[in-house]
Design a protein around this motif. Structure first.
Motif, mmCIF file in Angstrom:
data_model
loop_
_atom_site.group_PDB
_atom_site.id
_atom_site.type_symbol
_atom_site.label_atom_id
_atom_site.label_comp_id
_atom_site.label_asym_id
_atom_site.label_seq_id
_atom_site.Cartn_x
_atom_site.Cartn_y
_atom_site.Cartn_z
ATOM 1 N N UNK A 1 -3.671 -9.843 19.549
ATOM 2 C CA UNK A 1 -2.724 -8.926 20.201
ATOM 3 C C UNK A 1 -2.661 -9.236 21.691
ATOM 4 N N UNK A 2 -3.810 -9.403 22.324
ATOM 5 C CA UNK A 2 -3.835 -9.699 23.762
ATOM 6 C C UNK A 2 -3.118 -11.020 24.057
ATOM 7 N N UNK B 1 4.212 -7.266 35.923
ATOM 8 C CA UNK B 1 2.774 -7.159 35.720
ATOM 9 C C UNK B 1 2.206 -8.526 35.362
ATOM 10 N N UNK B 2 1.002 -8.807 35.848
ATOM 11 C CA UNK B 2 0.327 -10.050 35.486
ATOM 12 C C UNK B 2 -0.160 -9.947 34.042
ATOM 13 N N UNK B 3 -0.498 -11.077 33.460
ATOM 14 C CA UNK B 3 -1.046 -11.060 32.106
ATOM 15 C C UNK B 3 -2.324 -10.225 32.055
ATOM 16 N N UNK B 4 -3.139 -10.314 33.085
ATOM 17 C CA UNK B 4 -4.374 -9.527 33.147
ATOM 18 C C UNK B 4 -4.065 -8.037 33.137
ATOM 19 N N UNK B 5 -3.057 -7.636 33.884
ATOM 20 C CA UNK B 5 -2.691 -6.216 33.934
ATOM 21 C C UNK B 5 -2.137 -5.741 32.591
ATOM 22 N N UNK B 6 -1.317 -6.572 31.951
ATOM 23 C CA UNK B 6 -0.778 -6.213 30.625
ATOM 24 C C UNK B 6 -1.915 -6.067 29.623
ATOM 25 N N UNK B 7 -2.846 -7.003 29.654
ATOM 26 C CA UNK B 7 -3.993 -6.922 28.737
ATOM 27 C C UNK B 7 -4.817 -5.670 29.030
ATOM 28 N N UNK C 1 -3.102 -2.891 27.311
ATOM 29 C CA UNK C 1 -3.254 -2.984 25.870
ATOM 30 C C UNK C 1 -4.686 -2.734 25.408
ATOM 31 N N UNK C 2 -5.665 -3.036 26.248
ATOM 32 C CA UNK C 2 -7.041 -2.713 25.886
ATOM 33 C C UNK C 2 -7.187 -1.207 25.697
ATOM 34 N N UNK D 1 -5.987 3.480 19.561
ATOM 35 C CA UNK D 1 -5.587 3.242 18.171
ATOM 36 C C UNK D 1 -6.800 3.069 17.271
ATOM 37 N N UNK D 2 -7.829 2.409 17.777
ATOM 38 C CA UNK D 2 -9.063 2.232 17.016
ATOM 39 C C UNK D 2 -9.677 3.608 16.724
ATOM 40 N N UNK D 3 -9.675 4.480 17.718
ATOM 41 C CA UNK D 3 -10.177 5.842 17.507
ATOM 42 C C UNK D 3 -9.372 6.575 16.457
ATOM 43 N N UNK D 4 -8.082 6.377 16.462
ATOM 44 C CA UNK D 4 -7.212 6.989 15.466
ATOM 45 C C UNK D 4 -7.537 6.490 14.073
ATOM 46 N N UNK D 5 -7.828 5.189 13.955
ATOM 47 C CA UNK D 5 -8.182 4.623 12.647
ATOM 48 C C UNK D 5 -9.494 5.169 12.114
#
Length: 88
Positions: free
Chosen positions: A51-52, A63-69, A72-73, A79-83
């Motif tokens: 995904x990253x 936004x830089x790739x680092x900022x986008x990641x 998304x982190x 989302x992991x908590x939701x799962x």
């Protein structure tokens, strides 16, 4: 455009983002249910890295790739908590 115009634009974009994040959450919840039934772990580091990598590839800035990641982190963490929650 004035500041108020930009803020109104941001409000409209935020509404779209909220709808999309909730759609993503619905998909994550469905995947969580399937993982639970299959006895699979919620945490999948390879998938998260995929995904990253994907969001970095499609990122066109400002936004830089680092900022986008970074963004998304946090999304994936939620989302992991939701799962991990019991299916509805």
């Amino acid at each position: 455009m004035e500041i108020s115009d930009w803020r109104q634009k941001i409000d409209g974009l935020d509404e779209q983002i909220v709808r999309l994040i909730n759609q993503r959450a619905e998909a994550a919840r469905a995947i969580g249910e399937l993982k639970q039934k299959a006895g699979l772990p919620v945490y999948e580091p390879k998938r998260e890295q995929d995904v990253f990598d994907h969001v970095s590839r499609v990122n066109q800035g400002p936004l830089s790739d680092t900022e986008i990641v970074d963004v998304y982190q946090r999304i994936i963490d939620v989302m992991r908590g939701l799962q991990k929650q019991n299916p509805k």
